[in-house]
Scaffold this active site. Structure first.
Site, PDB file in Angstrom:
ATOM      1  N   HIS A 139     -14.078   1.090  -1.050  1.00  0.00           N
ATOM      2  CA  HIS A 139     -13.914   1.747  -1.077  1.00  0.00           C
ATOM      3  C   HIS A 139     -12.519   1.791  -1.955  1.00  0.00           C
ATOM      4  O   HIS A 139     -12.229   3.293  -2.511  1.00  0.00           O
ATOM      5  CB  HIS A 139     -14.270   2.769   0.242  1.00  0.00           C
ATOM      6  CG  HIS A 139     -13.116   2.575   0.555  1.00  0.00           C
ATOM      7  ND1 HIS A 139     -12.140   3.772   0.251  1.00  0.00           N
ATOM      8  CD2 HIS A 139     -12.475   1.622   1.959  1.00  0.00           C
ATOM      9  CE1 HIS A 139     -11.220   3.477   1.943  1.00  0.00           C
ATOM     10  NE2 HIS A 139     -11.497   1.788   2.261  1.00  0.00           N
ATOM     11  N   ASN A 147       0.794  -1.324  -0.131  1.00  0.00           N
ATOM     12  CA  ASN A 147      -0.039   0.207   0.249  1.00  0.00           C
ATOM     13  C   ASN A 147       0.305   1.415   0.176  1.00  0.00           C
ATOM     14  O   ASN A 147       0.525   2.762  -0.363  1.00  0.00           O
ATOM     15  CB  ASN A 147      -0.686   0.006   1.123  1.00  0.00           C
ATOM     16  CG  ASN A 147      -0.593  -0.304   2.533  1.00  0.00           C
ATOM     17  OD1 ASN A 147       0.812  -1.085   2.714  1.00  0.00           O
ATOM     18  ND2 ASN A 147      -0.425   1.105   3.364  1.00  0.00           N
ATOM     19  N   THR A 203     -26.132  -7.501  11.192  1.00  0.00           N
ATOM     20  CA  THR A 203     -27.226  -6.802  10.028  1.00  0.00           C
ATOM     21  C   THR A 203     -26.496  -6.525   8.966  1.00  0.00           C
ATOM     22  O   THR A 203     -25.349  -5.352   8.558  1.00  0.00           O
ATOM     23  CB  THR A 203     -28.142  -5.749  10.385  1.00  0.00           C
ATOM     24  OG1 THR A 203     -28.702  -6.468  11.736  1.00  0.00           O
ATOM     25  CG2 THR A 203     -28.640  -5.569   9.614  1.00  0.00           C
ATOM     26  N   GLN A 247      -5.882  -3.730  -1.923  1.00  0.00           N
ATOM     27  CA  GLN A 247      -5.175  -2.522  -2.752  1.00  0.00           C
ATOM     28  C   GLN A 247      -5.404  -3.006  -4.623  1.00  0.00           C
ATOM     29  O   GLN A 247      -4.415  -2.543  -5.821  1.00  0.00           O
ATOM     30  CB  GLN A 247      -3.293  -1.526  -2.727  1.00  0.00           C
ATOM     31  CG  GLN A 247      -3.479  -1.166  -1.248  1.00  0.00           C
ATOM     32  CD  GLN A 247      -4.405   0.248  -1.190  1.00  0.00           C
ATOM     33  OE1 GLN A 247      -4.263   0.418  -2.822  1.00  0.00           O
ATOM     34  NE2 GLN A 247      -4.633   0.763  -1.174  1.00  0.00           N
ATOM     35  N   SER A 281     -11.525  -4.424   0.054  1.00  0.00           N
ATOM     36  CA  SER A 281     -12.644  -3.047   0.639  1.00  0.00           C
ATOM     37  C   SER A 281     -13.339  -2.764  -0.287  1.00  0.00           C
ATOM     38  O   SER A 281     -12.555  -2.056  -2.073  1.00  0.00           O
ATOM     39  CB  SER A 281     -11.870  -2.406   1.202  1.00  0.00           C
ATOM     40  OG  SER A 281     -12.744  -1.610   1.667  1.00  0.00           O
ATOM     41  N   CYS A 335      -3.888   5.443   7.275  1.00  0.00           N
ATOM     42  CA  CYS A 335      -3.771   4.912   8.512  1.00  0.00           C
ATOM     43  C   CYS A 335      -2.297   6.020   9.972  1.00  0.00           C
ATOM     44  O   CYS A 335      -2.772   5.507  10.981  1.00  0.00           O
ATOM     45  CB  CYS A 335      -3.817   3.438   9.018  1.00  0.00           C
ATOM     46  SG  CYS A 335      -5.312   2.559   7.786  1.00  0.00           S
TER      47      CYS A 335
END
Length: 374
Positions: A202, A151, A238, A180, A200, A327
């Site tokens: 996004h 990354n 949920t 990535q 992921s 991060c």
């Protein structure tokens, strides 16, 4: 002033069609997908339709797709799920010193809980040698975790070669952080020796808060969360219906357009690196050879220059970038990845480095600075 967003490895702008889909689902399908009434049943069918769509894009079966909240949860579930199921104490994990923080911090946590961990060091190009993986394996090794694309540097890790050597060790599970890589680097689930693959939404122009973990059929994971067991008792909570369906749509669009975008990004990467050769103040940390690098990330150092100075100077011109991983962007510590590559604090320290990666906003520049959290 026009703004240029060069931070796609941290998070991408969703496809407009995905935004419309998510909005429609939030408006019309707000029932709980686990509910037994008609609205719940319809919502549940949409979840399963999305699961089948994600599976088909990789040649997986629907039962091999576990929906999560993103890369961080997927990585934690993969690692803790395996080591928790096999009994942590005395077990052995092989990973690398250059993993994303969600893998690295999980390894450190497992280490404190009794798991023995081997952290493999990369070469000067930021790549892990399969021979080092083989040499690290012991009779207690339960899991190998090596990312697909780094990354920070964009270095492409030899997961195919690592998978092949692990065929000789069928009891060892192989986890790959693909956050990535999805939409930028080809990956074949069916023929790979990978047991767990994290992603992921996004990162490939899907909604935030949605991700998935591909789990090889028959593999048992210990759940992170106790609850209703919505995801075949592996993951409770949920279902995020708008996020899941939006993610499946974004994934299809990203994979369909990947060949064209990869060719374009590699050409832009070459032009960028060639231009940087005329700037002696800048030092390239990513592999120059496109054969061992992903197309969308280029990592540079400006020894002696504090990154926030460059960041705010560029921002004054409408160019939005970041330094290090999202991060770790507020950390003043040296880059763990660049230090592991042996580049030293002059290039890896807090006053030195940043990385750039893909953007679709301004092709003649097409740089974007590093990766982010899952």
């Amino acid at each position: 002033m026009k703004t240029y967003y060069f931070d796609h490895s941290a998070s991408t702008p969703p496809y407009e069609s995905v935004i419309r889909t998510v909005a429609e689902l939030m408006t019309e399908h707000y029932a709980n997908p686990s509910a037994l009434h008609r609205a719940g049943t319809e919502a549940g069918k949409l979840v399963e339709r999305a699961r089948s769509a994600v599976a088909a894009l990789f040649g997986a079966t629907p039962g091999e797709v576990v929906f999560t909240s993103g890369g961080t949860e997927s990585n934690n579930l993969a690692m803790k799920g395996i080591l928790g199921h096999t009994g942590r104490k005395g077990k052995h994990l092989v990973t690398t010193a250059i993993e994303h923080s969600s893998v690295h911090a999980t390894a450190k946590q497992l280490e404190r809980e009794g798991v023995r961990v081997t952290y493999l060091m990369p070469d000067a190009q930021g790549r892990i040698a399969p021979a080092d993986v083989a040499a690290a394996i012991t009779e207690d090794t339960a899991l190998v975790s090596v990312m697909h694309v780094n990354n920070e540097t964009g270095a492409l890790q030899p997961i195919e070669a690592i998978g092949e050597l692990l065929r000789r060790h069928p009891r060892i599970r192989f986890h790959v952080d693909g956050v990535q890589a999805v939409g930028k680097v080809p990956f074949e689930w069916t023929r790979s020796r990978v047991d767990l693959y994290s992603a992921s939404a996004h990162k490939f122009r899907g909604p935030r808060g949605a991700g998935y973990l591909l789990v090889r059929e028959g593999l048992k994971l210990r759940p992170l969360l106790a609850g209703g067991g919505q995801e075949s008792d592996v993951r409770s909570g949920t279902h995020n219906l708008p996020g899941i369906v939006g993610m499946a749509q974004a994934l299809r669009l990203a994979l369909e357009s990947m060949p064209e975008r990869r060719a374009r990004m590699y050409e832009l990467r070459r032009r960028l690196i060639d231009a940087l050769k005329d700037m002696p103040e800048l030092v390239l940390n990513s592999p120059e050879d496109a054969a061992v690098a992903s197309p969308q990330i280029v990592n540079l150092s400006y020894p002696g220059m504090r990154p926030e100075v460059l960041l705010h100077m560029l921002e004054e011109h409408g160019v939005l970038v970041s330094t290090q991983s999202a991060c770790s962007s507020k950390s003043l510590k040296p880059s763990r990845v660049l230090m592991a590559m042996g580049l030293g604090e002059a290039r890896g320290g807090p006053a030195a480095s940043g990385s750039a990666s893909e953007t679709s906003i301004r092709p003649e520049i097409s740089i974007r600075w590093p990766s982010g959290c899952g």
